[in-house]
Design an enzyme around this catalytic site. Structure first.
Site, short mmCIF file in Angstrom:
data_model
loop_
_atom_site.label_atom_id
_atom_site.label_comp_id
_atom_site.label_asym_id
_atom_site.label_seq_id
_atom_site.Cartn_x
_atom_site.Cartn_y
_atom_site.Cartn_z
N SER A 133 -33.66 -21.33 3.70
CA SER A 133 -34.87 -22.09 3.98
C SER A 133 -34.66 -23.38 4.76
CB SER A 133 -35.57 -22.40 2.66
OG SER A 133 -34.79 -23.28 1.87
N LYS A 192 -34.06 -32.55 5.33
CA LYS A 192 -34.99 -31.47 4.97
C LYS A 192 -36.21 -32.07 4.27
CE LYS A 192 -34.88 -26.93 2.64
NZ LYS A 192 -34.05 -26.01 1.84
N SER A 246 -29.65 -21.35 1.07
CA SER A 246 -30.49 -22.01 2.08
C SER A 246 -29.80 -23.00 2.98
CB SER A 246 -31.67 -22.70 1.41
OG SER A 246 -32.68 -21.75 1.17
N1 GLN Z 1 -33.64 -17.21 0.27
C1 GLN Z 1 -33.51 -17.64 -1.09
C2 GLN Z 1 -34.86 -17.77 -1.72
O1 GLN Z 1 -35.81 -17.52 -1.09
C3 GLN Z 1 -32.74 -18.92 -1.18
C4 GLN Z 1 -33.54 -20.08 -0.81
C5 GLN Z 1 -32.86 -21.37 -1.07
O2 GLN Z 1 -31.64 -21.44 -1.20
N2 GLN Z 1 -33.67 -22.42 -1.22
O3 GLN Z 1 -35.00 -18.12 -2.86
#
Ligand code: GLN
Length: 475
Positions: free
Chosen positions: A147, A72, A171
């Protein structure tokens, strides 16, 4: 269908090859051709040049020798840019490497590229990338989740057998569910966050994607263990998961939180999860209904705590120390303002504003303080459930399967609701895993397993049982 690309098959290919560079070059060519063609997934923000000779350690004992992995783009790498899918870090190259990436390379793995993501990890669909959305290999008109959507898509598309992601509120697990692969978020402190670009430091954790439970577990073993460079890294040896992977669930009690099956779960998702539960029961696990009433406040608490921490963590992007800088500014203030206005996307700005507000003197107690209390409550409820003899919990990973591109971008609250079942693990710091449990209307469904701190082994065992049932046609 050809056999899935796994760590084992990659190791075998490397062993047969004249040099480990040959298979790597083939894999890179295949990724490049696919991604540059009309069916590309926009899964990568940068790709490794296969001609580059990468430093490698001693081959003996390297458990991932020559295995291609995707990383990532919020994990620092020296040979490729680290942008977090943000304009503000466009072209940024880290002078050091994230510990998780360094450990992968020491085990002989080769990084194929950096994967697309929601900017700084903020999102649930990978549509908040400054470099265009990634797509779901099952259906290009659907999101891969977020994400870490690029990492999930890269594994699901068969580009790589495994990938690294980060999970602040879901995410890793949610995109794993949407793309039909395994996603493993370890206990907070299990894997070093050194070199992981901070979003919300008390929630962020590096974890793995695999085509199989075995591969997600294997890569987690490699990246885990104490790191003196991260003060929140636990003083523990690397986790060992593979020896107990096939031990079954006969001695285990699985808790099913009522609240997680009634909260607007799509029928197809609910059905697939019910069938998975029946598999666990058939394999000898005892199923017990439990209640976690604070779950309904989890998303609200998360969306105050995460932005609060983000507003502080993202203050460092001022155009002076990292990445791009607005030109033509007449004063320091204008440098900051210009750089930040141009460099941050809409969702990131929203989070910074929300977080700054939640932390401001007049509202601190009403918002941030309360959210912290809810966090404590969520953690206590989970502790009590696990103390009452429940070994792990089973829930859907997300209330729906992959949704269409564009459906939720203009409705942030609806987007946040995708995370109802995943944020609790981060609030409590416990390990959690998403494993494919079938499909609904032709799209993959993920089942989530949650365990007490440091009990990743149980989750891997239960996930392995579910995976066997799926592959054997039993699910
Ligand atoms: N969807 C969640 C957020 O926007 C989790 C994102 C993540 O785990 N980085 O914060």
């Amino acid at each position: 269908m050809t056999a899935p690309f796994t760590v084992r098959s990659a190791l075998e290919r490397v062993r047969e090859a004249a040099t480990p560079d040959d298979p790597f070059r083939e894999w890179m060519t295949a990724i490049r051709e696919k991604e540059e063609g009309s069916s590309g997934l926009n899964a990568f923000l940068s790709l490794t040049d296969p001609g580059v000779e990468l430093p490698e350690g001693r081959p003996e004992g390297q458990s991932l020798r020559g295995v291609p992995v995707a990383v990532k783009d919020n994990l620092a790498t020296r040979d490729l840019p680290t942008t977090c899918a943000s304009r503000i870090l466009e072209g940024y190259r880290s002078p050091f490497e994230a510990t998780a990436v360094r450990r992968l390379r020491e085990a002989g793995a080769r990084v194929v590229g950096k994967t697309n993501m929601d900017e700084f990890g903020m999102g649930s669909s990978t549509e908040n990338s400054a470099f265009g959305p990634a797509r779901n290999p099952w259906n290009r008109e659907r999101v891969p989740g977020g994400s870490s959507g690029g990492s999930a898509a890269a594994v699901a598309a068969g580009y790589v057998p495994a990938a690294l992601g980060s999970d602040t509120g879901g995410s890793i697990r949610q995109p794993a569910a949407f793309c039909g692969v395994v996603g493993f978020k370890p206990t907070y402190g299990r894997v070093s966050r050194y070199g992981l670009v901070a979003y919300a430091s008390s929630l962020d954790q590096v974890g793995t994607f695999g085509r199989t439970v075995e591969d997600a577990a294997r890569v987690l073993e490699v990246i885990s263990g104490h790191d003196p460079r991260d003060a929140t890294s636990a003083r523990r040896d690397p986790v060992r998961l593979l020896p107990e992977l096939e031990s079954g669930v006969r001695d285990l009690v699985v808790g099913v939180p009522e609240e997680y099956f009634h909260q607007n779960v799509d029928p197809g998702v609910g059905d697939a999860c019910e069938r998975a539960l029946a598999v666990l029961e058939k394999e000898g696990a005892r199923v017990r209904s439990v209640s976690l009433p604070s779950t309904r406040y989890g998303v609200s608490a998360y969306y105050l705590i995460a932005p609060a921490e983000a507003s502080s963590n993202l203050a460092r992007y001022d155009g002076v120390r990292f990445g791009s800088r607005a030109d033509g500014a007449a004063s320091t203030r204008e440098v900051y303002e210009g750089t930040r206005a141009r460099g941050f996307g809409r969702e990131v700005v929203r989070r910074i504003l929300l977080g700054t507000f939640a932390l401001s003197a007049g509202y601190y107690d009403a918002y941030y303080g309360r959210a912290q209390r809810v966090r404590g409550l969520v953690a206590r409820e989970l502790r009590q459930v696990f103390a009452s003899g429940v070994d792990f919990l089973f829930t859907p990973t997300s209330p729906s399967a992959a949704f269409p591109l564009g459906e939720r971008v203009d409705d942030p609250v609806r987007m946040y609701q995708s995370d109802v079942f995943t944020v609790t693990a981060n609030l409590a710091g416990i390990p959690a895993l998403s494993v494919p449990v079938g499909t609904a209307d032709g799209l993959p469904v993920g089942g989530q397993l949650l365990g007490p701190h440091w009990q990743e082994g149980r989750l891997a065992r239960a996930a392995w049982v579910l995976e066997q049932a799926m592959n054997g046609g039993g699910g």
